[in-house]
Structures are given as C-alpha cells and as structure tokens.
Design a protein around this motif. Structure first.
Motif, PDB file in Angstrom:
ATOM      1  N   ASP A 199       3.497  -3.801   5.786  1.00 37.07           N
ATOM      2  CA  ASP A 199       3.404  -4.150   4.362  1.00 37.07           C
ATOM      3  C   ASP A 199       2.054  -3.786   3.761  1.00 37.07           C
ATOM      4  O   ASP A 199       1.967  -3.437   2.588  1.00 37.07           O
ATOM      5  N   SER A 200       1.006  -3.849   4.578  1.00 32.17           N
ATOM      6  CA  SER A 200      -0.332  -3.511   4.080  1.00 32.17           C
ATOM      7  C   SER A 200      -0.859  -2.223   4.697  1.00 32.17           C
ATOM      8  O   SER A 200      -1.997  -1.824   4.419  1.00 32.17           O
ATOM      9  N   SER A 201      -0.054  -1.569   5.538  1.00 34.24           N
ATOM     10  CA  SER A 201      -0.496  -0.373   6.271  1.00 34.24           C
ATOM     11  C   SER A 201      -1.854  -0.616   6.908  1.00 34.24           C
ATOM     12  O   SER A 201      -2.823   0.123   6.681  1.00 34.24           O
ATOM     13  N   TRP A 233       5.540   9.961   8.040  1.00 32.64           N
ATOM     14  CA  TRP A 233       4.785   8.741   8.317  1.00 32.64           C
ATOM     15  C   TRP A 233       5.654   7.743   9.089  1.00 32.64           C
ATOM     16  O   TRP A 233       5.151   7.002   9.941  1.00 32.64           O
ATOM     17  N   TRP A 281      -2.671  12.318   8.180  1.00 34.41           N
ATOM     18  CA  TRP A 281      -2.310  11.531   7.002  1.00 34.41           C
ATOM     19  C   TRP A 281      -3.585  11.008   6.353  1.00 34.41           C
ATOM     20  O   TRP A 281      -4.518  10.606   7.043  1.00 34.41           O
ATOM     21  N   MET A 286       0.846  -1.174   0.000  1.00 36.91           N
ATOM     22  CA  MET A 286       0.000   0.000   0.000  1.00 36.91           C
ATOM     23  C   MET A 286       0.895   1.241   0.000  1.00 36.91           C
ATOM     24  O   MET A 286       1.922   1.282   0.668  1.00 36.91           O
ATOM     25  N   ALA A 287       0.493   2.239  -0.707  1.00 36.17           N
ATOM     26  CA  ALA A 287       1.273   3.476  -0.798  1.00 36.17           C
ATOM     27  C   ALA A 287       1.272   4.214   0.538  1.00 36.17           C
ATOM     28  O   ALA A 287       0.327   4.127   1.308  1.00 36.17           O
ATOM     29  N   GLU A 288       2.346   4.942   0.766  1.00 35.09           N
ATOM     30  CA  GLU A 288       2.445   5.747   1.979  1.00 35.09           C
ATOM     31  C   GLU A 288       1.391   6.853   1.931  1.00 35.09           C
ATOM     32  O   GLU A 288       1.143   7.438   0.885  1.00 35.09           O
ATOM     33  N   PRO A 289       0.780   7.162   3.075  1.00 37.86           N
ATOM     34  CA  PRO A 289      -0.254   8.203   3.074  1.00 37.86           C
ATOM     35  C   PRO A 289       0.332   9.593   2.850  1.00 37.86           C
ATOM     36  O   PRO A 289       1.512   9.835   3.090  1.00 37.86           O
ATOM     37  N   ARG A 290      -0.529  10.495   2.407  1.00 37.52           N
ATOM     38  CA  ARG A 290      -0.165  11.890   2.180  1.00 37.52           C
ATOM     39  C   ARG A 290      -0.274  12.655   3.504  1.00 37.52           C
ATOM     40  O   ARG A 290      -1.289  12.571   4.202  1.00 37.52           O
ATOM     41  N   TRP A 303      -5.049   8.385   3.220  1.00 35.32           N
ATOM     42  CA  TRP A 303      -4.747   7.330   2.257  1.00 35.32           C
ATOM     43  C   TRP A 303      -5.598   7.514   1.025  1.00 35.32           C
ATOM     44  O   TRP A 303      -6.677   8.010   1.049  1.00 35.32           O
TER      45      TRP A 303
END
Length: 168
Positions: free
Chosen positions: A62-64, A26, A166, A1-5, A168
């Motif tokens: 790995d999956s946040s 993060w 943050w 999963m992409a890192e949150p903004r 997602w």
C-alpha cells in the motif's frame, strides 16, 4: 504511492539493450518482495563504512515500502541514523531484486499493523504471534522508502533482455 516507472538500467557492457521490450513489470518484483523470507539490508556509517546483514521484514504494497525491526543500539540502526541511504535485497540470487532508498524510524502509531503482519508472516502458530509482535514493537521499527530498484534474472536467456530498473 504510485507505481514506479520501469526503464532499462545502464548495463550496455553486459548486453542489456536500450529498447524497453522485455522489461519486467513491477508486479513481478512486488510478488518476490512480498514472499521473500530473509532480506539483506546494507547500510553505511557516516564515514562510509559498509555493513550488511540479513533481517526479517515485510514489504508493504500500500505504501510501496519495506519495514523491519532491529535493536536501537545495533550497527544498522546507528548507521541509518547517521546515513539514511540504504539498500535491501531479496535472498534469491537467480531472480534478483535490489532496492535503494531512505530509511526512517516509524512513528509509534504506525507500528501495530506492521508488527501484526510481521508476526503472521514469520510465526505460523497463532498462539505465538502476539509474542513475536511484542518483540518487534520492543525494538526500533524502520521503514525504507524506495527511490529506485533493480532486477536481473540470472539465467543466460533472460539476463540481458529482462534487466529492469524502476524509479519512483
């Protein structure tokens, strides 16, 4: 999963500025989510009645996401089946992190590795880890998939300039 903004939460009344300087990375939040022992899980029934209790659980980088187990008949489980919108927090009241997201029961084939991580985290005796993993698997294992998270540092010199949200 992409890192949150990372962005600023809407907390102008508390002196939180609009500009992004000083936002927490993060990695700061994830470090605390990983090492935390007791997490507070907050659920609400279909009628909106709140419920909050601490649980043991594991942050899954790995999956946040966050995973924990509870009895299928528990109030938490009943609430999450009726209303999957939940929040969980770390137990630190100085370096605070609150995560909001959606809860779902994990499929049986995904539970073994989580039960192993859980047992390693909470049981230092390798001889007793299998017993704890079995206990985890005998209950409902839930995953909370984050939608947003908030962090504040409850120290006067850091509160306003470090407050972070943050998404997602």
């Amino acid at each position: 999963m992409a890192e949150p903004r990372a962005e600023r939460p809407a907390m102008e009344a508390y002196g939180v500025p609009d500009e992004p300087g000083g936002l927490l990375p993060w990695s700061w939040a994830e470090e605390r989510l990983l090492r935390n022992r007791n997490y507070w899980v907050v659920t609400a029934s279909a009628k909106g009645r709140p419920h909050a209790l601490p649980v043991w659980g594991v942050w899954l980088p790995d999956s946040s996401s966050f995973a924990f187990s509870c009895a299928p008949s528990s109030r938490k489980a009943r609430n999450m089946r009726a209303n999957p919108q939940v929040a969980f927090t770390v137990d630190d009241t100085v370096e605070c992190i609150s995560v909001e997201g959606r809860a779902r029961v994990l499929a049986a084939e995904l539970i073994d590795p989580i039960a192993g991580q859980y047992a390693t985290k909470y049981e230092p005796d390798p001889g007793k880890q299998a017993e704890l993993a079995t206990f985890v698997k005998s209950n409902a294992v839930w995953e909370i998939v984050p939608q947003r998270a908030f962090a504040v540092i409850e120290r006067e010199d850091e509160f306003a300039r470090r407050a972070t949200r943050w998404v997602w």
